[in-house]
Design an enzyme around this catalytic site. Structure first.
Site, PDB file in Angstrom:
ATOM      1  N   GLU A  69      -8.836  -9.953   3.777  1.00 50.09           N
ATOM      2  CA  GLU A  69      -9.235  -8.575   3.492  1.00 50.09           C
ATOM      3  C   GLU A  69     -10.633  -8.523   2.899  1.00 50.09           C
ATOM      4  O   GLU A  69     -10.949  -9.232   1.930  1.00 50.09           O
ATOM      5  CB  GLU A  69      -8.212  -7.929   2.533  1.00 50.09           C
TER       6      GLU A  69
ATOM      7  N   LYS B 282       4.974 -11.310   3.083  1.00 51.77           N
ATOM      8  CA  LYS B 282       3.547 -11.581   2.862  1.00 51.77           C
ATOM      9  C   LYS B 282       3.311 -11.698   1.364  1.00 51.77           C
ATOM     10  O   LYS B 282       3.904 -10.956   0.576  1.00 51.77           O
ATOM     11  CB  LYS B 282       2.679 -10.476   3.467  1.00 51.77           C
TER      12      LYS B 282
ATOM     13  N   SER C  37       0.843  -1.198   0.000  1.00 49.19           N
ATOM     14  CA  SER C  37       0.000   0.000   0.000  1.00 49.19           C
ATOM     15  C   SER C  37       0.880   1.251   0.000  1.00 49.19           C
ATOM     16  O   SER C  37       0.369   2.357  -0.222  1.00 49.19           O
ATOM     17  CB  SER C  37      -0.947  -0.002   1.198  1.00 49.19           C
TER      18      SER C  37
ATOM     19  N   GLU D 277       0.112 -12.460  -1.687  1.00 50.32           N
ATOM     20  CA  GLU D 277      -1.326 -12.528  -1.984  1.00 50.32           C
ATOM     21  C   GLU D 277      -1.640 -13.754  -2.830  1.00 50.32           C
ATOM     22  O   GLU D 277      -0.975 -13.984  -3.854  1.00 50.32           O
ATOM     23  CB  GLU D 277      -1.758 -11.259  -2.732  1.00 50.32           C
TER      24      GLU D 277
HETATM   25  O1  KIV Z   1      -0.463  -3.444   1.633  1.00 45.92           O
HETATM   26  C1  KIV Z   1      -1.141  -3.393   2.675  1.00 45.92           C
HETATM   27  O2  KIV Z   1      -1.195  -2.380   3.381  1.00 45.92           O
HETATM   28  C2  KIV Z   1      -1.889  -4.586   3.040  1.00 45.92           C
HETATM   29  C3  KIV Z   1      -2.897  -4.443   4.143  1.00 45.92           C
HETATM   30  C4  KIV Z   1      -4.099  -3.776   3.617  1.00 45.92           C
HETATM   31  C5  KIV Z   1      -3.215  -5.740   4.766  1.00 45.92           C
HETATM   32  O3  KIV Z   1      -1.708  -5.614   2.464  1.00 45.92           O
END
Ligand code: KIV
Length: 271
Positions: free
Chosen positions: A189, A120, A52, A122
Site C-alpha cells: 500500500e 490478511k 476499512s 499487516e
Molecule cells: O482494509 C482494506 O480495505 C485494505 C485495503 C486498502 C488493501 O486493507
C-alpha cells in the site's frame, strides 16, 4: 439462476498461476451481501473484507476500533454472496500482534464462523511468529506491507511510505520473510511504483498494489472509493469509476420532492 453456477472458484493456486502467466489479479473490498454479490458476479478475482469497514461502514476515523466479531459479521455476509472469488478477511487490530497462540485462535474463529478462504495481516518480520503459526493450521495468509493503517499512530500520517532507502530495504526483507513463511500473496500500500515493481520481481508470490503503481501483479481498491461514494477522499492513486455521491444525492433529493409534492406514489404504484 446465478451466472456462476458452474464457475471454477478462484483459489490461492489460481492466483499463483495468474502471476506465473502474467495475468493481472483484480481485487476489491466488500463488506455486505448485496455489494459482494455484484462484485463477484462482475468477475472479481479476490474480494477483501477489509478492516476499512471501520471507516466506510462504521464511520470511524481509523481502522483500529473494529472488532473480531464485527469483521466476522461482515465476512459472513460477503461469503453468503460469493460463488467465484477468493474471500480474504482482514484480521483486526489487536487480534494477532501480541501473542501467536491468540492470533491462531482468532484466525480459526474467523475461518470457522465466516466461511472465508484466507486472512490478511499487516506487518513483516515483527509478526512472523503469528503468520507462521496460522499457516501451520492450514489457513492461507495474505501479507500487507508499506502503509499499514493499523499502525497509523506510529506513522503519524497517511503519506507515501518507504521513500527512504532504509525503509525500502526493510520492506523488501519483510516481503521475502512473508514469502519464506508461506504467505500466498502480499498487498503493498502507498509506496513508490519502482519499489513495488522491484518487490514483485524479488518474490515469486503475487503482489497486489494499492497506490503502488502498475508494475505489480494485481490491483486492489476500496469499493466505496472507486464508486465515488465518498466525495471527500481523492488521493492521487484512486481512479473513480463512478460518481455515486452525486447520483445518490440526486436520487434522494428527487424522492423527497416526489413525496412532499404527493407525486409518489401514483396510481400504478399502489394496490
Ligand atoms: O482494509 C482494506 O480495505 C485494505 C485495503 C486498502 C488493501 O486493507
Amino acid at each position: 439462476m446465478s451466472v456462476h453456477k458452474n464457475v471454477k472458484r478462484v483459489t490461492t493456486h489460481v492466483l499463483q498461476e495468474m502471476k506465473n502467466n502474467g495475468e493481472k489479479i483484480s481485487m476489491l473490498t466488500a463488506y455486505d451481501f448485496s455489494m459482494a454479490r455484484i462484485v463477484d458476479t462482475a468477475g472479481m478475482d479476490v474480494i477483501l473484507v477489509g478492516d476499512s469497514a471501520s471507516n466506510v461502514m462504521a464511520g470511524h476515523e481509523t481502522t483500529l476500533p473494529i472488532t473480531l466479531e464485527q469483521m466476522i459479521y461482515h465476512a459472513s455476509s460477503v461469503v453468503r454472496a460469493v460463488q467465484r472469488a477468493l474471500v480474504v478477511v482482514d484480521m483486526p487490530f489487536g487480534s494477532y500482534q501480541g501473542n501467536s497462540k491468540e492470533a491462531l485462535s482468532n484466525a480459526i474463529k474467523i475461518m470457522k464462523e465466516s466461511g472465508a478462504h484466507a486472512v490478511k495481516m499487516e506487518g513483516g518480520q515483527e509478526i512472523i511468529e503469528s503468520v507462521t503459526r496460522i499457516l501451520t493450521a492450514g489457513i492461507p495468509v495474505m501479507g500487507h506491507l508499506g502503509l499499514t493503517p493499523q499502525s497509523i499512530y506510529k506513522f503519524g500520517t497517511y503519506i507515501v511510505r518507504a521513500k527512504e532507502d532504509a525503509e525500502a530495504d526493510r520492506l523488501i526483507e519483510d516481503a521475502k520473510a512473508l514469502e519464506d513463511a508461506g504467505c500466498f500473496a502480499i498487498v503493498l500500500e502507498k509506496i513508490p511504483a519502482m519499489l513495488a515493481e522491484k518487490v514483485a520481481k524479488s518474490v515469486s508470490i503475487p503482489i497486489i498494489g494499492i497506490g503502488a503503481g502498475g508494475g505489480v501483479d494485481g490491483q486492489v481498491l476500496v469499493v466505496h472509493d472507486m464508486l465515488g461514494i465518498n466525495n471527500e477522499f481523492n488521493p492521487r492513486f484512486l481512479r473513480k469509476y463512478h460518481n455515486l455521491y452525486e447520483e445518490m444525492m440526486g436520487a434522494f433529493q428527487r424522492y423527497i420532492e416526489d413525496v412532499k409534492s404527493r407525486d409518489f406514489p401514483n396510481e400504478s404504484e399502489q394496490y
